[in-house]
Design a protein around this motif. Structure first.
Motif, PDB file in Angstrom:
ATOM      1  N   GLN A  50       0.818  -1.220   0.000  1.00 29.77           N
ATOM      2  CA  GLN A  50       0.000   0.000   0.000  1.00 29.77           C
ATOM      3  C   GLN A  50       0.854   1.273   0.000  1.00 29.77           C
ATOM      4  N   GLY A  51       2.160   1.134   0.105  1.00 31.97           N
ATOM      5  CA  GLY A  51       3.039   2.300   0.033  1.00 31.97           C
ATOM      6  C   GLY A  51       3.864   2.583   1.276  1.00 31.97           C
ATOM      7  N   PRO A  52       3.241   2.675   2.473  1.00 30.85           N
ATOM      8  CA  PRO A  52       4.021   3.005   3.675  1.00 30.85           C
ATOM      9  C   PRO A  52       5.193   2.049   3.908  1.00 30.85           C
TER      10      PRO A  52
ATOM     11  N   GLU B  25      -4.898   0.358   5.188  1.00 31.80           N
ATOM     12  CA  GLU B  25      -5.207  -0.836   4.395  1.00 31.80           C
ATOM     13  C   GLU B  25      -6.438  -0.571   3.517  1.00 31.80           C
ATOM     14  N   MET B  26      -7.473  -0.010   4.131  1.00 36.72           N
ATOM     15  CA  MET B  26      -8.732   0.203   3.389  1.00 36.72           C
ATOM     16  C   MET B  26      -8.525   1.219   2.254  1.00 36.72           C
ATOM     17  N   PHE B  27      -7.933   2.370   2.571  1.00 36.71           N
ATOM     18  CA  PHE B  27      -7.670   3.361   1.517  1.00 36.71           C
ATOM     19  C   PHE B  27      -6.672   2.804   0.494  1.00 36.71           C
ATOM     20  N   GLY B  28      -5.693   2.064   0.999  1.00 41.00           N
ATOM     21  CA  GLY B  28      -4.623   1.561   0.130  1.00 41.00           C
ATOM     22  C   GLY B  28      -5.082   0.509  -0.858  1.00 41.00           C
ATOM     23  N   LEU B  29      -6.227  -0.101  -0.601  1.00 38.03           N
ATOM     24  CA  LEU B  29      -6.766  -1.070  -1.561  1.00 38.03           C
ATOM     25  C   LEU B  29      -7.360  -0.369  -2.787  1.00 38.03           C
ATOM     26  N   LEU B  30      -7.421   0.958  -2.743  1.00 39.78           N
ATOM     27  CA  LEU B  30      -7.917   1.752  -3.876  1.00 39.78           C
ATOM     28  C   LEU B  30      -6.839   2.748  -4.297  1.00 39.78           C
ATOM     29  N   PRO B  31      -5.713   2.246  -4.809  1.00 37.94           N
ATOM     30  CA  PRO B  31      -4.577   3.138  -5.076  1.00 37.94           C
ATOM     31  C   PRO B  31      -4.849   4.197  -6.140  1.00 37.94           C
ATOM     32  N   MET B 162     -11.099   1.449  11.230  1.00 37.53           N
ATOM     33  CA  MET B 162     -11.373   0.735   9.976  1.00 37.53           C
ATOM     34  C   MET B 162     -12.818   0.958   9.539  1.00 37.53           C
ATOM     35  N   ASP B 163     -13.739   0.907  10.507  1.00 39.36           N
ATOM     36  CA  ASP B 163     -15.150   1.137  10.175  1.00 39.36           C
ATOM     37  C   ASP B 163     -15.358   2.574   9.700  1.00 39.36           C
ATOM     38  N   MET B 164     -14.730   3.519  10.385  1.00 37.91           N
ATOM     39  CA  MET B 164     -14.836   4.928  10.001  1.00 37.91           C
ATOM     40  C   MET B 164     -14.283   5.158   8.600  1.00 37.91           C
ATOM     41  N   VAL B 181     -14.189  -3.181  -0.877  1.00 42.63           N
ATOM     42  CA  VAL B 181     -12.934  -3.076  -0.109  1.00 42.63           C
ATOM     43  C   VAL B 181     -12.990  -4.000   1.111  1.00 42.63           C
ATOM     44  N   ALA B 182     -14.121  -3.984   1.821  1.00 43.56           N
ATOM     45  CA  ALA B 182     -14.255  -4.829   3.012  1.00 43.56           C
ATOM     46  C   ALA B 182     -14.129  -6.310   2.647  1.00 43.56           C
TER      47      ALA B 182
END
Lengths: 203, 203
Positions: A50-52, B25-31, B162-164, B181-182
């Motif tokens: 994911q980059g980090p 992780e969640m944001f990173g799954l959508l690069p 993660m939920d937020m 993503v989830a």
């Protein structure tokens, strides 16, 4: 205090962030019980999928022993699956470690290294067929949040590593302790290793 | 593809591992949609509360702008709550960022910086009283997995981030995307911001 167990976390470029840091949150909430060490083939920095980027504590080339081996997954596994040095290291260290654990496609590396021969194991559900193709000597379990076979704990994808880690904490320190850790982390722990709605969603 | 939003992740020594890397992780799954940047007052390395170290991408002293500010918690917040440079930076950047987010005790920093004045917000349940004591200008919500007030998203402790984050992804890209993503992360997402068994357990 009791004995503190050392965890050797095997990293490589392209490791999956939550595979690693979900479990390390759980173990890390018990600093008197677990000593976390980030490892890679070489010292320096590894970059996640994911980059980090994370800083390595010790090279795999150092002759250190770890009580718990921890192998995450991530896109980098597709490269590391051909890394003979890493596979040899896993094969050797798995024989002397008290516990061997993996999250997600990390079990592909353990399988290729022969560590899972004759054992039950699971892996990420989106990558299930690819992982299974790495070894026909493993009893692969398609539907499972995580699988315990003796001293080997393998989990499904990404988030499942947190549940597996709490199960390992239960094994070592008792369920009261893992319950407390889950509450500290405000984590809704899945206590049932057979709970796996993702197996159906991804197949 | 659409526009890619930049995320500025504000780190400091003693940040909580899962506060940061669960959401990333969640944001990173959508690069293609999110560009992750680890920030700290100074370039170099920051050490988490649990031990593992991360490499900073940019210093806060660089005049870069971020679409989404992300502030984690952790024991380090107890030190940073007196860091006037950091508080000033948060106060200034919150005015120009599209979204401002925090996990766990990260909301104490936003509150002290005045970013949450007149807003509803939540925080870690074990540290609730300490966080609340940082500002009486915030409408603190004791029982909530996360709170959305306009462009500000604050979550409860650790795992709640993660939920937020999935809720923020829903806001920006639609719930179909966060559902996907989830599933990729094999994460059992809590979609209800009012689900919070930990508020009772910790009080």
């Amino acid at each position: 205090m009791g004995v503190q167990k050392t965890i050797g976390v095997v990293l490589f470029d392209g490791f999956e962030l939550l595979d690693v840091f979900g479990p390390l949150e759980m173990f890390g909430l018990l600093p008197e019980k677990f000593d976390i060490n980030l490892l890679a083939e070489n010292e320096g920095v590894v970059k996640s999928a994911q980059g980090p980027k994370s800083v390595i504590d010790y090279s795999l080339k150092e002759s250190r022993e770890y009580d718990i081996l921890f192998v995450p997954g991530g896109m980098g596994v597709r490269t590391e699956i051909n890394n003979q040095f890493l596979l040899g290291w896993l094969s050797e260290r798995a024989q002397t470690s008290e516990f061997v654990t993996s999250v997600c496609t990390g079990s592909a590396l353990l399988a290729k290294a022969g560590v899972l021969d004759g054992r039950r194991a699971t892996t990420n559900k989106r990558a299930f067929n690819w992982v299974v193709s790495q070894s026909d000597k493993v009893d692969w379990i398609r539907e499972a949040r995580w699988v315990e076979d003796g001293n080997i704990f393998t989990s499904s994808g990404v988030s499942a590593g947190m549940d597996m880690s709490l199960a390992l904490i239960s094994r070592i320190l008792g369920e009261d302790v893992s319950e407390q850790v889950a509450i500290w982390a405000e984590y809704d722990w899945h206590r049932n290793p057979n709970w796996d709605p993702f197996a159906k969603l991804q197949s």
